[in-house]
Design a protein around this motif. Structure first.
Motif: not given
Length: 217
Positions: A36-44
């Motif tokens: 499985q692949v986890l993406r962490i997004v820096d929204l701002e």
């Protein structure tokens, strides 16, 4: 030692099997199955996501900054970095990264570090160590305790090393929408504290939400 290995992901958000927004100061804990692949997004932009990983089948074998740094001969993390456990086991691999560099030497903020670095009146401020502890205490698997906390990864955080070997907490190098993806090489537990830090410029003194998404592969 600078690393800016920016690689975009082929994965589409609409194909993710899981998506959640984590508010600043909140935590998140979940198992990633093999592949499985986890993406962490820096929204701002410029928001530090303090993160620890564990071998889900052996909770005592947690992420090791030392083993990871030694394995890649670089103190920064980016695409291609293999995240290793204390045993040397390869837990996960960074497979995409649009930020280009992440810290694994600065550690997480705590009540004690806030008081020492800034002032004694900061002792009561919300901090990542407390968020980590709360997530561990609330998790259904009671195998985790405060003894399982270790030097962590600070995704999106900029902590350059000075010529004399010191550390600086500088303005971030991330931007709104930047993300990092890790693929689990086995069964891995992920623990995130979305940093509430108000005392250093890593997030422009403005903690903001992040997003996490998961794909099967």
């Amino acid at each position: 030692m600078a690393v800016f290995n920016r690689v975009e992901s082929p994965r589409l958000a609409r194909d993710a099997i899981y998506s959640e927004v984590i508010q600043a100061g909140d935590g998140w804990m979940r198992v990633l199955e093999p592949g499985q692949v986890l993406r962490i997004v820096d929204l701002e932009g410029n928001q530090a996501a303090d993160t620890l990983f564990y071998d889900a089948e052996n909770p005592e074998d947690h992420y090791s900054a030392v083993a990871t740094i030694a394995g890649q001969s670089n103190i920064y993390l980016s695409t291609g970095s293999v995240l290793r456990a204390e045993s040397g086991k390869e837990l996960l691999k960074i497979v995409a990264d649009t930020c280009g560099r992440h810290d694994t030497v600065g550690g997480s903020c705590s009540a004690q570090s806030n008081a020492v670095r800034y002032s004694h009146d900061k002792l009561s401020m919300h901090n990542c160590r407390d968020t980590f502890m709360l997530q561990l205490a609330q998790h259904e698997n009671r195998a985790y305790t405060k003894r399982d906390l270790a030097p962590n990864i600070n995704f999106f955080m900029n902590v350059p090393v000075t010529p004399d070997g010191g550390l600086k907490f500088d303005d971030g190098v991330s931007a709104p929408g930047c993300y990092v993806e890790v693929q689990s090489l086995g069964s891995s537990m992920v623990l995130i504290s979305n940093c509430p830090q108000l005392n250093n410029p890593c997030n422009a003194y403005n903690p903001t939400p992040i997003q996490v998404l998961i794909w099967e592969k």
